[in-house]
Design a protein around this motif. Structure first.
Motif, PDB file in Angstrom:
ATOM      1  N   ARG A  45     -20.381 -50.732 -29.519  1.00 20.35           N
ATOM      2  CA  ARG A  45     -19.818 -50.651 -28.179  1.00 20.35           C
ATOM      3  C   ARG A  45     -18.325 -50.940 -28.230  1.00 20.35           C
ATOM      4  O   ARG A  45     -17.876 -51.816 -28.969  1.00 20.35           O
ATOM      5  CB  ARG A  45     -20.509 -51.642 -27.240  1.00 20.35           C
ATOM      6  N   THR A  46     -17.581 -50.237 -27.414  1.00 19.98           N
ATOM      7  CA  THR A  46     -16.139 -50.447 -27.323  1.00 19.98           C
ATOM      8  C   THR A  46     -15.768 -50.727 -25.881  1.00 19.98           C
ATOM      9  O   THR A  46     -16.390 -50.207 -24.947  1.00 19.98           O
ATOM     10  CB  THR A  46     -15.366 -49.218 -27.821  1.00 19.98           C
ATOM     11  N   GLY A  47     -14.741 -51.552 -25.684  1.00 21.32           N
ATOM     12  CA  GLY A  47     -14.290 -51.869 -24.343  1.00 21.32           C
ATOM     13  C   GLY A  47     -15.287 -52.716 -23.581  1.00 21.32           C
ATOM     14  O   GLY A  47     -16.178 -53.356 -24.138  1.00 21.32           O
ATOM     15  N   MET A  48     -15.131 -52.719 -22.257  1.00 25.78           N
ATOM     16  CA  MET A  48     -16.006 -53.487 -21.369  1.00 25.78           C
ATOM     17  C   MET A  48     -16.586 -52.585 -20.299  1.00 25.78           C
ATOM     18  O   MET A  48     -16.010 -51.552 -19.948  1.00 25.78           O
ATOM     19  CB  MET A  48     -15.209 -54.610 -20.689  1.00 25.78           C
ATOM     20  N   PHE A  49     -17.728 -52.937 -19.784  1.00 28.19           N
ATOM     21  CA  PHE A  49     -18.349 -52.288 -18.629  1.00 28.19           C
ATOM     22  C   PHE A  49     -18.712 -50.827 -18.887  1.00 28.19           C
ATOM     23  O   PHE A  49     -18.949 -50.068 -17.947  1.00 28.19           O
ATOM     24  CB  PHE A  49     -17.428 -52.347 -17.395  1.00 28.19           C
ATOM     25  N   GLY A  50     -18.759 -50.400 -20.136  1.00 29.04           N
ATOM     26  CA  GLY A  50     -19.102 -49.021 -20.418  1.00 29.04           C
ATOM     27  C   GLY A  50     -17.983 -48.035 -20.159  1.00 29.04           C
ATOM     28  O   GLY A  50     -18.201 -46.821 -20.181  1.00 29.04           O
TER      29      GLY A  50
ATOM     30  N   GLY B 220      -9.638 -52.546 -26.421  1.00 33.91           N
ATOM     31  CA  GLY B 220      -9.686 -52.556 -27.879  1.00 33.91           C
ATOM     32  C   GLY B 220     -10.857 -53.330 -28.459  1.00 33.91           C
ATOM     33  O   GLY B 220     -10.983 -53.440 -29.684  1.00 33.91           O
ATOM     34  N   LEU B 221     -11.706 -53.866 -27.600  1.00 32.74           N
ATOM     35  CA  LEU B 221     -12.833 -54.659 -28.073  1.00 32.74           C
ATOM     36  C   LEU B 221     -13.890 -53.756 -28.714  1.00 32.74           C
ATOM     37  O   LEU B 221     -14.316 -52.763 -28.131  1.00 32.74           O
ATOM     38  CB  LEU B 221     -13.447 -55.438 -26.908  1.00 32.74           C
ATOM     39  N   VAL B 222     -14.327 -54.105 -29.926  1.00 38.01           N
ATOM     40  CA  VAL B 222     -15.365 -53.361 -30.629  1.00 38.01           C
ATOM     41  C   VAL B 222     -16.483 -54.329 -30.973  1.00 38.01           C
ATOM     42  O   VAL B 222     -16.257 -55.349 -31.622  1.00 38.01           O
ATOM     43  CB  VAL B 222     -14.820 -52.705 -31.918  1.00 38.01           C
ATOM     44  N   ARG B 223     -17.700 -54.033 -30.536  1.00 39.98           N
ATOM     45  CA  ARG B 223     -18.828 -54.943 -30.735  1.00 39.98           C
ATOM     46  C   ARG B 223     -20.020 -54.180 -31.290  1.00 39.98           C
ATOM     47  O   ARG B 223     -20.597 -53.345 -30.589  1.00 39.98           O
ATOM     48  CB  ARG B 223     -19.232 -55.595 -29.410  1.00 39.98           C
TER      49      ARG B 223
ATOM     50  N   PRO C 182     -29.836 -48.373 -25.039  1.00 37.67           N
ATOM     51  CA  PRO C 182     -29.758 -46.913 -24.916  1.00 37.67           C
ATOM     52  C   PRO C 182     -29.391 -46.207 -26.218  1.00 37.67           C
ATOM     53  O   PRO C 182     -29.694 -45.026 -26.383  1.00 37.67           O
ATOM     54  CB  PRO C 182     -28.669 -46.710 -23.848  1.00 37.67           C
ATOM     55  N   GLY C 183     -28.769 -46.926 -27.162  1.00 35.11           N
ATOM     56  CA  GLY C 183     -28.404 -46.305 -28.435  1.00 35.11           C
ATOM     57  C   GLY C 183     -29.496 -46.356 -29.485  1.00 35.11           C
ATOM     58  O   GLY C 183     -29.330 -45.799 -30.576  1.00 35.11           O
ATOM     59  N   ASP C 184     -30.615 -47.008 -29.186  1.00 36.63           N
ATOM     60  CA  ASP C 184     -31.714 -47.145 -30.144  1.00 36.63           C
ATOM     61  C   ASP C 184     -32.692 -45.986 -29.932  1.00 36.63           C
ATOM     62  O   ASP C 184     -33.714 -46.128 -29.264  1.00 36.63           O
ATOM     63  CB  ASP C 184     -32.403 -48.497 -29.936  1.00 36.63           C
TER      64      ASP C 184
ATOM     65  N   ARG D 178     -31.119 -51.655 -16.347  1.00 38.73           N
ATOM     66  CA  ARG D 178     -30.885 -50.764 -17.487  1.00 38.73           C
ATOM     67  C   ARG D 178     -29.386 -50.577 -17.665  1.00 38.73           C
ATOM     68  O   ARG D 178     -28.612 -50.578 -16.707  1.00 38.73           O
ATOM     69  CB  ARG D 178     -31.561 -49.415 -17.232  1.00 38.73           C
ATOM     70  N   LYS D 179     -28.976 -50.396 -18.904  1.00 42.08           N
ATOM     71  CA  LYS D 179     -27.545 -50.286 -19.175  1.00 42.08           C
ATOM     72  C   LYS D 179     -26.956 -48.952 -18.726  1.00 42.08           C
ATOM     73  O   LYS D 179     -25.726 -48.809 -18.669  1.00 42.08           O
ATOM     74  CB  LYS D 179     -27.277 -50.514 -20.666  1.00 42.08           C
ATOM     75  N   ASP D 180     -27.810 -47.961 -18.428  1.00 39.90           N
ATOM     76  CA  ASP D 180     -27.284 -46.690 -17.932  1.00 39.90           C
ATOM     77  C   ASP D 180     -27.319 -46.611 -16.404  1.00 39.90           C
ATOM     78  O   ASP D 180     -27.063 -45.556 -15.827  1.00 39.90           O
ATOM     79  CB  ASP D 180     -28.061 -45.514 -18.532  1.00 39.90           C
TER      80      ASP D 180
END
Length: 264
Positions: free
Chosen positions: A45-50, A62-65, A156-158, A237-239
């Motif tokens: 994931r990058t950034g915040m809040f999608g 610039g946040l990468v998690r 959602p990425g799984d 849900r994250k989406d």
């Protein structure tokens, strides 16, 4: 099965155990020679809040998690974990179910060598969750008679395993706790209800359906518990759309974070 004294090893006269605290918690085993625990990266994931591109005004662009999960833990698991898994396999076999058919894997986390209190998670295939719960509740060497509820997680990425249902079980008899985890795809989010084994899971399964959309087949009354009956979608849900904030100034609104424009 016969019960063993949790304060001794094996069946011989007692040597004090160093891998279990006085309260029954299992400590992480010494580090394996090969070193660190392997992790599976589910998504990054990058950034915040999608938000992506110029839509991120949070200052965290610039946040990468990486989103990771531990792979199956090799034996020995440590403490009472090996005994519980062995007894569960034996009880399932007596009922005609092979352990490997019912269980995808066993995970002990945090990793070995951390020195921290560890947790046992058994990943169960959806069609066998009721049989596993029944065995954990009823066998005298297991006696996980209390379920603290069911919760949902959305990754959602799984791909093919987007929705996770997590069951937290406690043995009051033996002073132990473990976690069961079941995964299902977005395309078929169905898991058999466990209310026949743990009746108190009734409202917890309703909440997981309400917020995540996991359908618990056979539930006596699977209806929303927090949101109105006609509410569209499942809001944890994250989406799910983040939504905006209406403000009292000529019909203006503060848009959701993933739709704001960049000011720099």
């Amino acid at each position: 099965m016969t019960e063993k004294d949790p304060g001794t090893t094996g069946g011989s006269a007692a040597e004090p155990r160093t891998d279990v605290t006085a309260g029954g918690d299992v400590l992480a085993a010494p580090a394996a020679p090969e070193g660190r625990e392997e992790l599976e990266v589910v998504e990054v994931r990058t950034g915040m809040f999608g938000a992506h591109g110029s839509g991120d005004t949070s200052g965290f662009g610039g946040l990468v998690r990486p989103v990771t999960r531990p792979l199956a833990t090799p034996r020995p698991y440590g403490g009472w974990y090996d005994e519980v898994v062995d007894v569960l396999a034996e009880v399932l076999a007596e009922g005609g179910t092979a352990f490997d058919a019912a269980v995808e894997g066993v995970v002990v986390d945090p990793p070995a060598g951390s020195g921290a209190r560890t947790e046992l998670t058994i990943h169960v295939r959806p069609e066998h969750i009721v049989a596993v719960c029944q065995a954990l509740r009823d066998d005298q060497d297991l006696r996980f008679e209390l379920s603290l509820g069911v919760s949902g997680v959305h990754y959602p990425g799984d791909a093919g395993r987007e929705l996770h249902a997590v069951y937290h079980l406690t043995s009051i008899t033996h002073g132990r706790s473990l976690r069961l985890e079941v995964t299902v795809p977005d395309s078929h989010p169905h898991i058999p209800t466990t209310t026949t084994v743990y009746p108190t899971n009734d409202w917890h399964e309703r909440e997981t359906w309400d917020f995540f959309g996991i359908v618990f087949d056979g539930h006596p009354a699977l209806a929303r518990i927090a949101m109105p009956d006609d509410w569209p979608g499942h809001p944890q849900r994250k989406d799910y759309p983040l939504g905006g904030i209406p403000v009292e100034y000529k019909g203006a609104t503060v848009p959701p974070p993933d739709q704001r424009r960049s000011y720099s």
